[in-house]
Design a protein around this motif. Sequence first.
Motif, short mmCIF file in Angstrom:
data_model
loop_
_atom_site.label_atom_id
_atom_site.label_comp_id
_atom_site.label_asym_id
_atom_site.label_seq_id
_atom_site.Cartn_x
_atom_site.Cartn_y
_atom_site.Cartn_z
N ALA A 6 5.14 -4.05 0.73
CA ALA A 6 3.48 -3.60 0.86
C ALA A 6 3.78 -5.76 1.98
O ALA A 6 3.42 -5.41 3.33
N CYS A 44 -0.69 -0.47 9.90
CA CYS A 44 -1.13 1.04 9.45
C CYS A 44 -0.95 1.48 7.62
O CYS A 44 -1.75 2.12 6.92
N MET A 45 0.28 0.64 7.20
CA MET A 45 0.83 1.41 5.66
C MET A 45 -0.74 0.72 5.08
O MET A 45 -0.61 0.33 3.83
N ARG A 46 0.00 -0.80 5.50
CA ARG A 46 -0.81 -1.57 4.75
C ARG A 46 -2.02 -1.68 4.08
O ARG A 46 -2.69 -2.28 3.32
N HIS A 105 -5.92 6.56 8.47
CA HIS A 105 -4.92 6.70 8.78
C HIS A 105 -5.26 6.50 9.50
O HIS A 105 -5.74 6.92 10.12
N MET A 120 -3.67 1.28 4.54
CA MET A 120 -3.73 2.20 3.70
C MET A 120 -3.67 2.08 2.70
O MET A 120 -4.26 2.98 1.49
N LEU A 121 -3.05 1.51 1.58
CA LEU A 121 -2.58 0.76 0.66
C LEU A 121 -3.81 0.43 0.47
O LEU A 121 -4.26 0.53 -1.09
N GLN A 169 -0.52 11.12 5.61
CA GLN A 169 0.26 9.72 6.78
C GLN A 169 1.62 9.01 5.23
O GLN A 169 2.56 8.77 5.49
N PHE A 170 0.69 8.51 4.24
CA PHE A 170 0.63 7.93 3.73
C PHE A 170 2.26 8.12 2.90
O PHE A 170 2.62 7.00 2.07
N GLY A 177 -4.56 10.61 5.31
CA GLY A 177 -4.25 9.12 4.75
C GLY A 177 -3.59 9.39 3.72
O GLY A 177 -1.75 8.47 3.24
N ARG A 178 -3.30 10.49 2.84
CA ARG A 178 -2.40 11.05 2.20
C ARG A 178 -1.82 11.61 2.90
O ARG A 178 -0.56 11.21 2.37
N PHE A 238 5.88 -3.09 4.72
CA PHE A 238 5.04 -2.76 5.67
C PHE A 238 4.15 -2.39 6.83
O PHE A 238 3.67 -4.03 7.06
#
Length: 458
Positions: free
Chosen positions: A273, A280-282, A373, A284-285, A301-302, A298-299, A277
């Motif tokens: 990450a 956007c993904m960072r 997301h 959400m993590l 997309q991630f 979010g679940r 990453f």
Amino acid sequence: MEIVRSHRQVAAAAAGGGAGALPTYKAAPQLEVRLEEFELFAIDRLRVLKGISDGLSRGKRPEEVEKLVNELWKTHMGHQDPAETLNKDIISHFVLRLVYCRTEELRKWFLSMETTLFRYRFRLENPESQRMLMTEFQLPYKALPHSEFEAVKDKLSQVARSIGQSANVDHVFFKVPFEQVPDLVASRRVFLSKGYAYVAMNQVVSLVVTQFRCNISKALALTNRKWSATIKEQEKDRLTPIVEALSNAYFGPDYSQPKDAVDISLKDIDQLAKSSFPLCMRHMLDKLRENHHLKHGGRLQFGLFLKGAGLKLEDALAFWRAEFSQKIGSERFDKEYAYSIRHNYGKEGKRTDYTPYSCQNIISATPGVGDHHGCPFRHFGEENLRAALNKMGVGGHALEEIIDKVKNRHYQLACTLTFETTHGVSCDSGINHPNQYFSESQKVLRAKNQKMESQSAT
């Protein structure tokens, strides 16, 4: 234009209402189009328009854009038979007119890109074809009489010298109301007198493009009314799904399976990450670690991103269970959430192997309160975006350049600049998919590691 499932009649050259090889798209041609061509022709033209959009947003100079347009057209729209190229040109324009008529934002983008495409294609036409196109647009301008030309010749020479052109102005000029050529007036490339601009033959593209833009703008508004009133409902089982999907179409690689046979494990996620990453993904993590929960958007997309990056189903279940169970317990997780994770991997329901979301899908999302997301470059406020980019190590001039792209709604280019800044390399293809960002990042890091190992070995 009638859409059929098989035979297509060949369109006559006049079908687009244009002269030579450059149609003016005044009226939809009376021809039959196969359903497959309806979509495929539109996709090829979209590749051209999106290539132009990316080039403009990157600040390419006019001569660079001209070269880009020529290359894109040959690659995606060219055919060894000129008649087939013309057919594809006309059909694809009217299909995309239907696709992009539906909202103000879509109309604005399509109008801008089609106008730019027409401008550079017009410049490639010979003078005779250009005059024919002026006639086609019914422009009410006649060449300047010799007596009037002699009276302003010195002024015209001064303007020519000021813009780096030859002072020899012994060629055709047109006298037009100055508001008809706003781009030439703004750049001081014409002589103005008593409300009129004196436009040289090599500048008439501005006159033609102004009329072209006006025609397409009116046509888009009319097409929108027809779409809303009749077409959308009549074609709900056939064309409507295609039309609605095309405006968010993604044309890059399929990331439903990890590239280069790469697998990632649970212990790798936090380090990956930080290094690879996209923002956007960072984000959400970070929110998942903070709240031990993400809402459905979010679940999805991630989770699909992690799947495309190489996280196996067993590890995905363990990853989500470890976080969610801290808030709701393992039993409730298994009962309420495990099914959807297996579903994303094609192990439940219709057994569909779902594809990770592209940037276009993510940008067009509409996150609600409590959602995390979407695209940070579009959905974050400026203060939050600056803080997030600073956390990635982005600052100074690069940060301001990224913020400028965001303000101009070039979200994918902002992400591309973020990649280039954090990795120290250029990304000429642009970022179009979060998994592309991840994959390209890993390639860059592997190359750097190999270089360091090679240097240490010597």
